[in-house]
Write a protein that holds these residues in place. Sequence first.
Motif, mmCIF file in Angstrom:
data_model
loop_
_atom_site.group_PDB
_atom_site.id
_atom_site.type_symbol
_atom_site.label_atom_id
_atom_site.label_comp_id
_atom_site.label_asym_id
_atom_site.label_seq_id
_atom_site.Cartn_x
_atom_site.Cartn_y
_atom_site.Cartn_z
ATOM 1 N N LYS A 1 0.851 -1.190 0.000
ATOM 2 C CA LYS A 1 0.000 0.000 0.000
ATOM 3 C C LYS A 1 0.885 1.238 0.000
ATOM 4 O O LYS A 1 2.046 1.191 0.422
ATOM 5 N N TYR A 2 0.318 2.317 -0.476
ATOM 6 C CA TYR A 2 1.051 3.575 -0.535
ATOM 7 C C TYR A 2 1.150 4.178 0.856
ATOM 8 O O TYR A 2 0.172 4.184 1.608
ATOM 9 N N VAL A 3 2.340 4.672 1.198
ATOM 10 C CA VAL A 3 2.467 5.410 2.458
ATOM 11 C C VAL A 3 2.853 6.867 2.228
ATOM 12 O O VAL A 3 2.212 7.763 2.754
ATOM 13 N N GLY A 4 3.871 7.118 1.410
ATOM 14 C CA GLY A 4 4.239 8.512 1.153
ATOM 15 C C GLY A 4 5.720 8.703 0.961
ATOM 16 O O GLY A 4 6.488 7.742 0.930
ATOM 17 N N PRO A 5 6.149 9.970 0.840
ATOM 18 C CA PRO A 5 7.558 10.249 0.589
ATOM 19 C C PRO A 5 8.455 9.898 1.768
ATOM 20 O O PRO A 5 7.975 9.587 2.858
ATOM 21 N N LYS A 6 9.761 9.962 1.517
ATOM 22 C CA LYS A 6 10.754 9.572 2.522
ATOM 23 C C LYS A 6 10.689 10.505 3.736
ATOM 24 O O LYS A 6 10.744 11.717 3.595
ATOM 25 N N PRO A 7 10.592 9.920 4.936
ATOM 26 C CA PRO A 7 10.568 10.762 6.136
ATOM 27 C C PRO A 7 11.979 11.124 6.596
ATOM 28 O O PRO A 7 12.913 10.336 6.443
ATOM 29 N N ILE A 8 12.118 12.323 7.105
ATOM 30 C CA ILE A 8 13.379 12.764 7.727
ATOM 31 C C ILE A 8 13.050 12.956 9.204
ATOM 32 O O ILE A 8 12.321 13.877 9.578
ATOM 33 N N ILE A 9 13.572 12.051 10.015
ATOM 34 C CA ILE A 9 13.196 12.011 11.431
ATOM 35 C C ILE A 9 14.316 12.610 12.279
ATOM 36 O O ILE A 9 15.477 12.213 12.162
ATOM 37 N N SER A 10 13.962 13.559 13.114
ATOM 38 C CA SER A 10 14.954 14.169 14.000
ATOM 39 C C SER A 10 14.332 14.440 15.363
ATOM 40 O O SER A 10 13.154 14.154 15.578
ATOM 41 N N THR B 1 13.671 17.264 16.408
ATOM 42 C CA THR B 1 12.815 18.450 16.312
ATOM 43 C C THR B 1 11.489 18.145 15.625
ATOM 44 O O THR B 1 10.590 18.984 15.618
ATOM 45 N N GLY B 2 11.365 16.960 15.029
ATOM 46 C CA GLY B 2 10.105 16.609 14.372
ATOM 47 C C GLY B 2 10.313 15.642 13.214
ATOM 48 O O GLY B 2 11.363 15.028 13.068
ATOM 49 N N ILE B 3 9.281 15.530 12.387
ATOM 50 C CA ILE B 3 9.308 14.634 11.218
ATOM 51 C C ILE B 3 8.961 15.467 9.995
ATOM 52 O O ILE B 3 7.913 16.119 9.955
ATOM 53 N N GLU B 4 9.862 15.454 9.023
ATOM 54 C CA GLU B 4 9.615 16.133 7.752
ATOM 55 C C GLU B 4 9.615 15.086 6.656
ATOM 56 O O GLU B 4 10.009 13.939 6.876
ATOM 57 N N PHE B 5 9.201 15.488 5.457
ATOM 58 C CA PHE B 5 9.148 14.539 4.343
ATOM 59 C C PHE B 5 9.859 15.116 3.132
ATOM 60 O O PHE B 5 9.684 16.289 2.795
ATOM 61 N N ASP B 6 10.674 14.276 2.498
ATOM 62 C CA ASP B 6 11.389 14.656 1.291
ATOM 63 C C ASP B 6 10.524 14.275 0.089
ATOM 64 O O ASP B 6 10.475 13.108 -0.311
ATOM 65 N N ASN C 1 10.942 14.697 -2.909
ATOM 66 C CA ASN C 1 11.706 14.225 -4.072
ATOM 67 C C ASN C 1 11.960 12.721 -4.005
ATOM 68 O O ASN C 1 12.439 12.136 -4.973
ATOM 69 N N LYS C 2 11.687 12.105 -2.863
ATOM 70 C CA LYS C 2 11.901 10.663 -2.677
ATOM 71 C C LYS C 2 10.549 9.991 -2.504
ATOM 72 O O LYS C 2 10.105 9.715 -1.397
ATOM 73 N N GLU C 3 9.881 9.757 -3.624
ATOM 74 C CA GLU C 3 8.529 9.200 -3.614
ATOM 75 C C GLU C 3 8.543 7.727 -3.204
ATOM 76 O O GLU C 3 9.519 7.009 -3.438
ATOM 77 N N ASP C 4 7.468 7.300 -2.599
ATOM 78 C CA ASP C 4 7.261 5.902 -2.241
ATOM 79 C C ASP C 4 7.205 5.075 -3.539
ATOM 80 O O ASP C 4 6.466 5.418 -4.467
ATOM 81 N N LYS C 5 7.986 4.004 -3.619
ATOM 82 C CA LYS C 5 8.044 3.196 -4.849
ATOM 83 C C LYS C 5 6.699 2.546 -5.189
ATOM 84 O O LYS C 5 6.485 2.128 -6.324
ATOM 85 N N PHE C 6 5.802 2.482 -4.237
ATOM 86 C CA PHE C 6 4.472 1.941 -4.520
ATOM 87 C C PHE C 6 3.804 2.724 -5.650
ATOM 88 O O PHE C 6 3.048 2.162 -6.441
ATOM 89 N N ALA C 7 4.097 4.013 -5.729
ATOM 90 C CA ALA C 7 3.481 4.885 -6.741
ATOM 91 C C ALA C 7 3.799 4.420 -8.162
ATOM 92 O O ALA C 7 3.089 4.782 -9.101
ATOM 93 N N TYR C 8 4.857 3.616 -8.330
ATOM 94 C CA TYR C 8 5.284 3.180 -9.660
ATOM 95 C C TYR C 8 4.950 1.716 -9.962
ATOM 96 O O TYR C 8 5.148 1.263 -11.081
ATOM 97 N N LEU C 9 4.471 0.994 -8.970
ATOM 98 C CA LEU C 9 4.234 -0.449 -9.162
ATOM 99 C C LEU C 9 3.193 -0.739 -10.239
ATOM 100 O O LEU C 9 3.359 -1.675 -11.028
ATOM 101 N N ASN C 10 2.129 0.047 -10.283
ATOM 102 C CA ASN C 10 1.084 -0.168 -11.277
ATOM 103 C C ASN C 10 1.654 -0.044 -12.697
ATOM 104 O O ASN C 10 1.311 -0.820 -13.594
ATOM 105 N N ILE C 11 2.558 0.914 -12.902
ATOM 106 C CA ILE C 11 3.166 1.130 -14.214
ATOM 107 C C ILE C 11 4.068 -0.046 -14.589
ATOM 108 O O ILE C 11 4.050 -0.517 -15.728
ATOM 109 N N VAL C 12 4.850 -0.532 -13.629
ATOM 110 C CA VAL C 12 5.725 -1.685 -13.915
ATOM 111 C C VAL C 12 4.890 -2.884 -14.337
ATOM 112 O O VAL C 12 5.214 -3.571 -15.313
#
Length: 200
Positions: free
Chosen positions: A4-13, A15-20, A22-33
């Motif tokens: 299942k899709y979760v989302g972009p790469k998390p940056i955990i510190s 001070t909090g959790i941010e998301f990159d 530019n680093k998409e979850d590979k699930f987004a491409y599975l249907n195309i493959v």
Amino acid sequence: MELKYVGPKPIISHTGIEFDNNKEDKFAYLNIVIQLLKALDHDYFEDKTYVYQADTARVTSKELINELKKYCPNINQLMNKENHNVEEEIQHNIQRAHENAILSDEEKSVLEENIKIMHDYLIQRSVNKSIYYCAVDALASLLVKDHIDYIIVPMFQTFFHVLHSAQGCLQKQKADMDTNLEILQKDGKLLAKLTVKNIN
């Protein structure tokens, strides 16, 4: 486990959790493959060009796994292995946060909690990535086995990403393989073309 899709790469510190984004979850491409595998997995006749109308409609997780099993028969073992590996990595990161000499006790506690919050997210992303590359390897192997000279797809980011991944797999699998990924225009439409050549 499921896919299942979760989302972009998390940056955990601490001070909090941010998301990159530019680093998409590979699930987004599975249907195309899967669409490309289905389009290319058939008998070929010399000098014939084949056209396949891709269906970009989303499929359920169960349908996706059933299709993937045809090309990655060890999908369950892959998912379990990745789950185990990431679980170990998460525990290691929690331990490192706990032992961090720079952070205050409160910052350590926040960092540990942030890692724990993202536990399932991190595992799912890693499982998705592992299965994606299994499917892309199958696509690259199919291109070699059936001596497919090129693939042309619509110039959408998802299609381009999959072709770029397939190109990388081909370059790893076959030293005697020359590949080229280009963007071209035909009848006012942008297309992506992956060319595959044996250089023997």
